[in-house]
Design an enzyme around this catalytic site. Structure first.
Site, PDB file in Angstrom:
ATOM      1  N   GLU A 147       0.814  -1.224   0.000  1.00  0.00           N
ATOM      2  CA  GLU A 147       0.000   0.000   0.000  1.00  0.00           C
ATOM      3  C   GLU A 147       0.844   1.269   0.000  1.00  0.00           C
ATOM      4  O   GLU A 147       0.802   2.071   0.929  1.00  0.00           O
ATOM      5  CB  GLU A 147      -0.982  -0.014   1.181  1.00  0.00           C
ATOM      6  CG  GLU A 147      -1.980  -1.156   1.086  1.00  0.00           C
ATOM      7  CD  GLU A 147      -3.055  -1.124   2.170  1.00  0.00           C
ATOM      8  OE1 GLU A 147      -2.860  -0.420   3.175  1.00  0.00           O
ATOM      9  OE2 GLU A 147      -4.078  -1.802   1.995  1.00  0.00           O
ATOM     10  N   GLU A 298      -6.315  -8.042  -1.073  1.00  0.00           N
ATOM     11  CA  GLU A 298      -6.877  -8.071   0.280  1.00  0.00           C
ATOM     12  C   GLU A 298      -8.372  -7.805   0.167  1.00  0.00           C
ATOM     13  O   GLU A 298      -8.786  -6.714  -0.197  1.00  0.00           O
ATOM     14  CB  GLU A 298      -6.239  -6.985   1.162  1.00  0.00           C
ATOM     15  CG  GLU A 298      -4.755  -7.198   1.407  1.00  0.00           C
ATOM     16  CD  GLU A 298      -4.149  -6.137   2.331  1.00  0.00           C
ATOM     17  OE1 GLU A 298      -4.901  -5.392   2.990  1.00  0.00           O
ATOM     18  OE2 GLU A 298      -2.906  -6.059   2.378  1.00  0.00           O
ATOM     19  N   GLU A 346      -3.003  -3.872  14.851  1.00  0.00           N
ATOM     20  CA  GLU A 346      -4.200  -4.328  14.130  1.00  0.00           C
ATOM     21  C   GLU A 346      -4.875  -5.531  14.788  1.00  0.00           C
ATOM     22  O   GLU A 346      -5.403  -6.416  14.115  1.00  0.00           O
ATOM     23  CB  GLU A 346      -3.836  -4.635  12.667  1.00  0.00           C
ATOM     24  CG  GLU A 346      -3.482  -3.373  11.899  1.00  0.00           C
ATOM     25  CD  GLU A 346      -3.284  -3.598  10.405  1.00  0.00           C
ATOM     26  OE1 GLU A 346      -3.440  -4.737   9.933  1.00  0.00           O
ATOM     27  OE2 GLU A 346      -2.970  -2.618   9.712  1.00  0.00           O
TER      28      GLU A 346
END
Ligand code: ZN
Length: 661
Positions: A147, A298, A346
């Protein structure tokens, strides 16, 4: 793209778990129909636990266990997070904020990619990974980093590189003064040395736009260095990157040029009204990057979040969202992530399996989907999304209207209007595509352009040629306002588009959100929104809509201009999605675009086709059963039923119909 099979799998982090879990993980993945996992993109420390000391045994062992179960691997180059030893030994690699403070270690993308020590160590680890797996048949290919685009550094080196970037772009200081119009507030530069990164607060818009271009360029250059190394050392492996849909900090067209295929990360959230409009537009934009099918690297597999987490998807909803990706051009689905992490930031980004490591509903759903994907692969592979109407996408336009959205109450932003136009078309069941500069236009029946705020001479020429050859084009308010470098043009609006549109703007005024004025159409009316423009109509231009209310009452608002074999619509306001839906019903019949007005709320219809075959995907985004009318009889390849004139879908149900239904 990947042979005759669709890819199906998840992001997997073997380095997060004791080895005793690996064999069971691989077995459960096999049972769920997996044939691929992505690994490694945050594992720099695992590959290089101390500077210059490398270890691949852990991943070799994990890959071997997966491959024994029929699962191949895509390896992320591990540059998205740096190891702590690097931050300690080379503190200057840490990124700097706009107050000149270095970022502390511990969050992804916390470094400056331009720092030579980072670059040297990053390229070395990429080189080692590439060389180690170059001839490993268990590895399909590489994902560069993870990303790109989420950090922006403002250290001294970044200022220096920005100056060099401008020097290459403009050549001389006189040219930059002219392009920026630096005479305003006496900001004239005598040399490039005097130029810094712009103030984050309210820069000269031209300076601000170039900063956006520069920040994008830095990531593109960094990726390009990685790609060159990977190609040199592992020439037989595929290379991709996980893009982020409608994320707009990177000029994705340039960014994707050297990739073999596009993959991207799709997190549609849950239970939002017309959610599918944003996500379907994102699919169209991602498809347009290489005008080819994509892999979803994803796909949301559970409630996402760091300190908190989103509501859960309902039974069936997660699979329906995966089918939506396939309907819109994905040839593979990889979920994020296999198992939810028990530690780190996360912890609440839920995977297919929860912290407790017990396969529950989400796993069962993924496994059912895996069987269906394998069963339908041969029907789907080889087809592409059908595209009848193209929506223009351009990052300069997005960035320019981020700096100056012009209306305090109701922003005029390129990408907001793009989303509203897409939503209106999707609610009419139109097969949308997305196009960028220089792409082939002639196959589209119609093109729609959000405000072409900046003028791009090549785009004017391409759109003119498209219309002359018979195309239908929709232009909106605030087009042709500025130069490509974000300075106003000194000519009547819509500037270089005036001839094509057959109008001249006499006056424009932004509107407060509660303004209650209208544009009267041949049938009905739409509400004026964001801005209203009074159009002076040239000879041969037809008036379609008239302003109602206040001092523009009775003046032309929407026009249609025949040019060559085609025609151009000019819409002198920026209406809501619901009003675009009405307007498109006037515009689309002339362009012979297929649409329908009887699609129930929450139902999405999409088509894929190849020579001689078509598929119709009907997706129910609503939490209730719905009936959708069909043009004829079709077979639902997914459910196995014959549908005669209609299909009934349960909550979050999906039908994959043979033919165009
Ligand atoms: Zn920097």
């Amino acid at each position: 793209m990947f042979g005759t099979k669709m890819l199906y799998g998840a992001a997997y982090y073997p380095e997060h778990w004791e080895r005793k879990h690996w064999a069971r993980d691989a077995k459960l993945m096999k049972q769920a129909g997996f044939n691929v996992v992505r690994v490694g993109e945050f594992a720099w420390w695992n590959f290089e636990p101390r500077e210059g000391v490398f270890d691949f045994t852990w991943l070799d062992d994990a890959i071997a266990g997966l491959y024994e179960n029929g699962i191949s691997t895509i390896i992320g180059t591990p540059t998205a997070t740096i190891p702590a030893w690097m931050a300690k030994a080379y503190p200057h690699v840490m990124g700097m904020d706009d107050k000149g403070v270095r970022r502390p270690f511990g969050v992804r993308k916390d470094y400056c990619v331009l720092q030579p020590d980072f670059d040297r160590l990053a390229m070395r680890v990429v080189e080692r990974v590439a060389a180690h797996y170059a001839d490993d048949k268990r590895v399909i290919g590489f994902q560069t980093d993870n990303e790109f685009g989420s950090s922006r550094c403002r250290c001294g080196l970044c200022h220096e590189h920005f100056r060099k970037f401008l020097q290459r772009r403009y050549g001389t200081i006189d040219r930059i003064n002219k392009e920026y119009g630096t005479w305003f507030w006496g900001a004239v530069y005598n040399s490039f040395d005097e130029i810094d990164l712009p103030t984050p607060a309210c820069p000269n818009p031209s300076h601000g736009l170039d900063f956006k271009r520069f920040a994008s360029f830095v990531d593109i250059e960094h990726q390009s260095k990685q790609i060159k190394l990977l190609r040199k050392l592992a020439p037989r492996k595929l290379i991709t990157h996980n893009l982020m849909g409608l994320f707009s900090d990177i000029e994705y067209y340039e960014f994707c040029k050297d990739l073999d295929f596009v993959s991207w990360d799709s997190y549609p959230g849950n239970n939002t009204e017309n959610r599918f409009a944003d996500d379907s537009l994102a699919h169209a934009v991602m498809w347009s990057m290489k005008q080819a099918n994509v892999l979803i690297m994803e796909k949301q597999s559970g409630p996402g979040g760091w300190t908190t987490y989103a509501p859960a998807t309902a039974p069936g909803e997660q699979s329906m969202l995966a089918w939506q990706s396939i309907a819109r051009g994905a040839d593979g689905i990889s979920y994020f992530r296999w198992r939810t992490s028990i530690s780190g930031q996360e912890q609440y980004w839920h995977g297919i399996i929860n912290h407790d490591n017990v396969p529950r509903r989400r796993y069962r759903e993924v496994a059912t989907m895996g069987k269906d994907v394998a069963r339908l692969s041969s029907a789907i592979i080889g087809t592409e999304p059908v595209r009848q109407v193209g929506i223009y996408n351009n990052y300069d336009q997005i960035w320019a209207t981020e700096y100056q959205h012009q209306n305090n109450d109701d922003p005029i932003r390129f990408n907001l209007v793009m989303r509203e136009m897409a939503e209106a078309l999707l609610l009419l069941g139109v097969d949308i595509g997305s196009f960028g500069d220089g792409q082939k236009l002639k196959d589209y029946k119609a093109l729609v352009c959000p405000p072409l705020y900046l003028s791009n001479p090549k785009l004017v020429a391409d759109l003119t040629a498209y219309v002359r050859a018979g195309g239908h084009l929709v232009l909106t308010a605030r087009s042709g306002v500025k130069t490509i470098n974000n300075k106003n043009l000194m000519q009547p609006l819509p500037g270089p588009f005036a001839e094509l549109a057959g109008v001249e703007i006499d006056e424009y005024a932004v509107l407060p959100k509660d303004a209650d004025w209208k544009v009267e159409l041949p049938q009905g009316s739409i509400k004026t929104k964001r801005i209203r423009e009074h159009l002076l109509v040239k000879k041969g231009t037809e008036i379609i809509g008239i302003h109602r209310g206040d001092y523009m009452d009775g003046l032309p608002a929407i026009t249609k201009h025949k040019v060559g074999k085609g025609c151009v619509w000019y819409v002198g306001t920026l209406p809501s999605a619901a009003d675009w839906r009405l307007l498109f019903q006037l515009i689309l019949p002339g362009a012979k675009v297929d649409f329908r007005t009887d699609i129930p709320t929450g139902i999405e219809i999409a088509h894929r086709s190849a020579k001689g075959r078509q598929l119709t995907f009907v997706l129910n985004h609503a939490g209730k059963s719905q009936i959708v009318r069909l043009a004829g009889t079709a077979t639902d390849l997914l459910g196995g039923k014959k549908c005669d004139g209609r299909v009934e879908l349960p909550p979050y149900g999906v039908a994959v119909l043979n033919g165009r239904a």
